[in-house]
Design an enzyme around this catalytic site. Structure first.
Site, PDB file in Angstrom:
ATOM      1  N   ARG A  72       1.165  -1.568   0.530  1.00 35.59           N
ATOM      2  CA  ARG A  72       0.294   0.113  -0.137  1.00 35.59           C
ATOM      3  C   ARG A  72       0.564   1.260   0.427  1.00 35.59           C
ATOM      4  O   ARG A  72       1.187   2.392  -0.778  1.00 35.59           O
ATOM      5  CB  ARG A  72      -0.515  -0.264   1.207  1.00 35.59           C
ATOM      6  CG  ARG A  72      -2.014   1.156   1.059  1.00 35.59           C
ATOM      7  CD  ARG A  72      -1.056   2.705   2.029  1.00 35.59           C
ATOM      8  NE  ARG A  72      -1.065   2.604   2.743  1.00 35.59           N
ATOM      9  CZ  ARG A  72      -0.444   3.841   3.541  1.00 35.59           C
ATOM     10  NH1 ARG A  72      -0.478   4.770   2.511  1.00 35.59           N
ATOM     11  NH2 ARG A  72      -0.262   3.595   4.460  1.00 35.59           N
ATOM     12  N   ASP A  73       1.537   1.725   1.087  1.00 38.35           N
ATOM     13  CA  ASP A  73       2.812   2.634   1.476  1.00 38.35           C
ATOM     14  C   ASP A  73       3.040   2.914   0.172  1.00 38.35           C
ATOM     15  O   ASP A  73       3.857   3.928  -0.655  1.00 38.35           O
ATOM     16  CB  ASP A  73       2.446   2.858   2.599  1.00 38.35           C
ATOM     17  CG  ASP A  73       3.205   4.543   3.099  1.00 38.35           C
ATOM     18  OD1 ASP A  73       2.878   4.510   2.270  1.00 38.35           O
ATOM     19  OD2 ASP A  73       4.319   4.185   3.905  1.00 38.35           O
ATOM     20  N   HIS A 124       5.875   3.852  12.398  1.00 39.65           N
ATOM     21  CA  HIS A 124       6.610   3.879  10.632  1.00 39.65           C
ATOM     22  C   HIS A 124       7.054   5.373  10.971  1.00 39.65           C
ATOM     23  O   HIS A 124       6.805   5.680  10.793  1.00 39.65           O
ATOM     24  CB  HIS A 124       5.087   3.861  10.641  1.00 39.65           C
ATOM     25  CG  HIS A 124       5.136   4.231   9.027  1.00 39.65           C
ATOM     26  ND1 HIS A 124       4.094   3.541   8.732  1.00 39.65           N
ATOM     27  CD2 HIS A 124       5.252   4.580   8.688  1.00 39.65           C
ATOM     28  CE1 HIS A 124       3.999   3.385   7.416  1.00 39.65           C
ATOM     29  NE2 HIS A 124       5.284   4.591   6.950  1.00 39.65           N
ATOM     30  N   HIS A 151      10.400   6.492   8.226  1.00 35.51           N
ATOM     31  CA  HIS A 151      10.284   6.205   6.853  1.00 35.51           C
ATOM     32  C   HIS A 151      12.162   6.901   7.248  1.00 35.51           C
ATOM     33  O   HIS A 151      12.742   7.852   8.431  1.00 35.51           O
ATOM     34  CB  HIS A 151      10.319   8.288   6.055  1.00 35.51           C
ATOM     35  CG  HIS A 151       8.741   7.343   5.302  1.00 35.51           C
ATOM     36  ND1 HIS A 151       8.368   7.262   4.540  1.00 35.51           N
ATOM     37  CD2 HIS A 151       7.637   7.010   6.424  1.00 35.51           C
ATOM     38  CE1 HIS A 151       6.694   7.291   4.327  1.00 35.51           C
ATOM     39  NE2 HIS A 151       6.492   6.878   5.100  1.00 35.51           N
ATOM     40  N   CYS A 170       5.338   9.321   0.901  1.00 35.17           N
ATOM     41  CA  CYS A 170       3.952   9.722   0.677  1.00 35.17           C
ATOM     42  C   CYS A 170       3.796  11.098  -0.304  1.00 35.17           C
ATOM     43  O   CYS A 170       4.916  11.875  -0.689  1.00 35.17           O
ATOM     44  CB  CYS A 170       3.579  10.736   2.440  1.00 35.17           C
ATOM     45  SG  CYS A 170       1.946  11.943   2.144  1.00 35.17           S
ATOM     46  N   ASN A 226       9.671   4.227   2.859  1.00 43.89           N
ATOM     47  CA  ASN A 226      10.103   3.555   4.555  1.00 43.89           C
ATOM     48  C   ASN A 226      11.504   3.248   4.434  1.00 43.89           C
ATOM     49  O   ASN A 226      12.154   2.471   3.943  1.00 43.89           O
ATOM     50  CB  ASN A 226       8.522   3.093   4.316  1.00 43.89           C
ATOM     51  CG  ASN A 226       7.280   3.813   4.318  1.00 43.89           C
ATOM     52  OD1 ASN A 226       6.907   4.070   4.995  1.00 43.89           O
ATOM     53  ND2 ASN A 226       7.211   2.764   2.668  1.00 43.89           N
TER      54      ASN A 226
END
Length: 328
Positions: free
Chosen positions: A31-32, A223, A225, A256, A265
């Site tokens: 997803r990300d 989470h 990055h 993002c 990430n």
């Protein structure tokens, strides 16, 4: 003047707590990681990626988002991806849901858990979802109601929890207030997101401790990055605080699309390697994971950021005859 016993106690108080013996990893690459890719990734490729990650031992994966296809075209096949994943291994499959409509689609598709999100800063929340923080929280209430009717759990994510690219420092109180609101909605699984890589170890310590004090029922995930190269350092700081849930992305994919300068990430295989070397169990087979990362790199069509996928584990041996010998 302090005596010898006082000094000894002070030294003991400075010692870090023992690291956890086991952690849970949440793979967010499907997803990300893929959401920002401009070139279309075929649905079958996405399904193969998720199945490979499950086969490598990952048991909690954020596989897609039920967001508007106009906003994130790459994830317009959310239901098809979910339908094609091999669920025989018992992995928990989650999806990001931005609003009530997305929650209804996710429930119809058979998602295991929904992930709601908003930013700790007003400016990033406006850019990311075109709402104020208060409006987003009102929307979360609707999603929780839909999920409850379908008997689906909800996890909460807080973006820009360590800093905002438009506002700079984000007060810890604002992060805690959102976490408190989540908990009041019944959401106790809460992830602190470092959307643009602004986290540092002191900030990790501060925010984890603040949540534990003011939202003690929260099960905290982190989470990070790797925008400024300290993603794994921050993860280690989280381990020192006793955090046992971390989100990461295969190959270091991600970033993002609504935050300037955002990069990928922290890389799942790099994180697993660090955990292995620290004697911390994750349940993930590193060699299998590296193979999946290389397949992901081939599918994306460019070099990915992961380091261990390039170098291999520390004790991976090489044939001396395959390496040139220095002359002279």
């Amino acid at each position: 003047m302090n005596g010898p016993m006082d000094q000894t106690q002070a030294v003991r108080d400075m010692r870090p707590a023992p690291l956890p013996s086991r952690v849970s990893l949440v793979e967010v690459g499907p997803r990300d990681g893929l959401q920002a890719e401009a070139e279309w990734i075929p649905t079958a490729t996405k399904i193969d990626l998720v199945n490979g990650l499950i086969d490598a031992g990952l048991r909690h994966l954020e596989v897609t988002s039920f967001v508007s296809p106009r906003a994130v075209p790459q994830l317009r096949d959310a239901a098809e991806v979910l339908a094609g994943i091999d669920r025989s291994m018992g992995a928990v499959l989650t999806a990001l849901v931005p609003n009530a409509k997305g929650a209804e689609r996710a429930a119809s598709a058979g998602i295991d858990a929904m992930v709601v999100f908003l930013s700790a800063s007003e400016s990033h929340n406006a850019k990311n979802v075109n709402r104020s923080v208060r409006e987003s929280l009102d929307g979360v209430r609707d999603i929780v109601r839909i999920a409850a009717d379908a008997d689906i759990p909800v996890f909460g994510a807080i973006a820009t929890a360590f800093g905002c690219p438009f506002e700079g420092n984000v007060p810890v109180g604002g992060v805690v207030d959102i976490a408190r609101a989540y908990a009041d909605f019944g959401i106790t699984s809460i992830s602190l997101g470092d959307t643009t890589g602004m986290a540092t170890p002191p900030l990790v310590q501060e925010r984890v401790r603040a949540l534990r004090e003011r939202v003690p029922e929260a099960d905290i995930a982190l989470h990070f990055h790797n925008t400024r190269g300290v993603g794994l350092v921050c993860a280690y700081a989280g381990l020192q605080e006793g955090v046992t849930r971390f989100e990461s992305s295969v190959g270091g994919l991600g970033g993002c699309p609504f935050a300037p300068g955002a990069t990928g990430n922290i890389c799942t295989e790099d994180l697993v390697y660090m955990l292995d070397e620290c004697g911390i169990e994750s349940g993930v087979d590193l060699q299998r994971l590296i193979a999946v990362s290389r397949r992901a790199e081939a599918a994306i069509g460019r070099r990915l950021a992961g380091q261990v996928m390039k170098a291999g584990p520390r004790l991976e041996l090489h044939d001396m005859n395959a390496v040139a010998t220095a002359c002279g």
